[in-house]
Design a protein around this motif. Sequence first.
Motif, PDB file in Angstrom:
ATOM      1  N   LEU A 176     -15.300  46.307  22.117  1.00  0.00           N
ATOM      2  CA  LEU A 176     -16.019  46.428  23.148  1.00  0.00           C
ATOM      3  C   LEU A 176     -15.274  47.100  24.863  1.00  0.00           C
ATOM      4  N   SER A 178     -16.926  46.705  27.506  1.00  0.00           N
ATOM      5  CA  SER A 178     -17.756  46.186  28.358  1.00  0.00           C
ATOM      6  C   SER A 178     -17.064  45.048  29.497  1.00  0.00           C
ATOM      7  N   ARG A 184     -23.551  43.061  29.649  1.00  0.00           N
ATOM      8  CA  ARG A 184     -23.435  43.996  29.009  1.00  0.00           C
ATOM      9  C   ARG A 184     -22.503  43.754  27.460  1.00  0.00           C
ATOM     10  N   GLU A 185     -21.836  42.608  27.659  1.00  0.00           N
ATOM     11  CA  GLU A 185     -20.972  42.356  25.737  1.00  0.00           C
ATOM     12  C   GLU A 185     -21.966  41.718  25.270  1.00  0.00           C
ATOM     13  N   GLU A 188     -23.948  44.354  23.749  1.00  0.00           N
ATOM     14  CA  GLU A 188     -22.963  45.523  22.796  1.00  0.00           C
ATOM     15  C   GLU A 188     -22.545  44.404  21.375  1.00  0.00           C
ATOM     16  N   ARG A 191     -25.646  44.131  18.590  1.00  0.00           N
ATOM     17  CA  ARG A 191     -25.774  45.336  18.125  1.00  0.00           C
ATOM     18  C   ARG A 191     -25.374  45.450  16.949  1.00  0.00           C
ATOM     19  N   HIS A 192     -23.866  46.344  17.439  1.00  0.00           N
ATOM     20  CA  HIS A 192     -23.300  45.079  16.130  1.00  0.00           C
ATOM     21  C   HIS A 192     -23.182  44.134  15.751  1.00  0.00           C
ATOM     22  N   TYR A 305     -32.384  43.195  24.249  1.00  0.00           N
ATOM     23  CA  TYR A 305     -31.245  42.214  24.785  1.00  0.00           C
ATOM     24  C   TYR A 305     -31.706  41.070  23.593  1.00  0.00           C
TER      25      TYR A 305
END
Length: 417
Positions: A176, A178, A184-185, A188, A191-192, A305
Amino acid sequence: MTTNTQMQLTVRKVETTLFCISVLVLVALIRNLLETQLDQESGNNHFLRSKAAHPEGETRSLVFVKTVKTGSTTVQNILYRKALHENITVLFPAKKNKRRNPHLFSMLLPIQLSHVHRSALREKDKFLLNHFRMNYGSVNRMVNKSEAVYVTILRDIPDVLESRVSYFNFAKHLTLQSKRCPRREALEFVRHMLRNKKNHLNFTKFGSGVFTKSTLGNGYYFQLQPDLTLSDSRDDLSRVEDTIKTMDKQFDVVMITDQFEESLIVLKNYTSWPLDDFAYVMKMQRKPANCRLKSSLTHSEEKDYRRLAREYLAADERIYQHFKEKLRKQIAQLGKKYVSQKVRQLRDLNKKVAKECQFQKTFEQLSYKPGNLFSNVKVTNKSTLTEEQLQYCSEFILSDRNFCKYLTKIQNLRLKN
């Protein structure tokens, strides 16, 4: 009236006045003595804590299931200090379970009697305070539930997931971009994981340790439900309600991180310990990067999130919401006004300890997490403290590993005698 009679009356008046003054002085001395004693009992003199026998009714046995990235290290420090001051035996892992982390029980299997030092099990008063997988049958045989308080702590799902992603550095395994922006990590990351859920059941790229792998999914569910495998904890939600019902019976207090001080007051009510015993400094908080001071997510991203985090850790979310509501009811039963008053007293107590110990907040590296900085405190001027004062203040600073080693050394000497 003769001169002789007048003199006698004058002498009697003087004697009466002197007697009254003596009584008043005596009353003042007694009152001052009592106030001094009450001050010491209420914690105004933290360095001269009474080592007398514990009051009747105080809890002498306790189980604390330490969860991951919830503020549990701070709670553990409170309980370690209580055990140290009261000569209560803490159950630590047996030698055959010691690897790089002597303060951790194996998370591969639910805890068993064989995982604990046998000599410690013979003691009447016992604390079990570490990371371990709950197994009520074995735990009850170690620390009898009828004589003990059982406790754990949970944190809101979006926040605990962010903390885990950052602490275990999961982002680097997913390449990632970020870095140093944990929120933000975490977005992401979730989502992943939701996009690739079926392809990541083994999570091999995140390492081989069960402890780390358990935090990738429903960590509460896996740790508190002994019948689950790692795979089950991610995919089988059929036993969530049973887990909640079982926890309701087993745990007296399920603390909530967002209501940390209120949770401690509820715990105080169950243990009947004095408020002094709950003084604390927050430990193991991450040093805030610039992007943590202000959320790195937009309003819509933050909303997204939170929704995705609760979806990804659906089992943990249900467990968390149930016990958040249960804590609310426990606070209401004690009385919100009473709890608020005790919280204010606890905050004043923490400030007093920090002032007396001359604490300064600091961030330091841990040997087993070289890429992160975590909160602690240090004594700024040790030369002004007596040996007893320094000992008391140092107990707040010890890491969980070092406190484990310190207590183990003391206990081994005591158990041999």
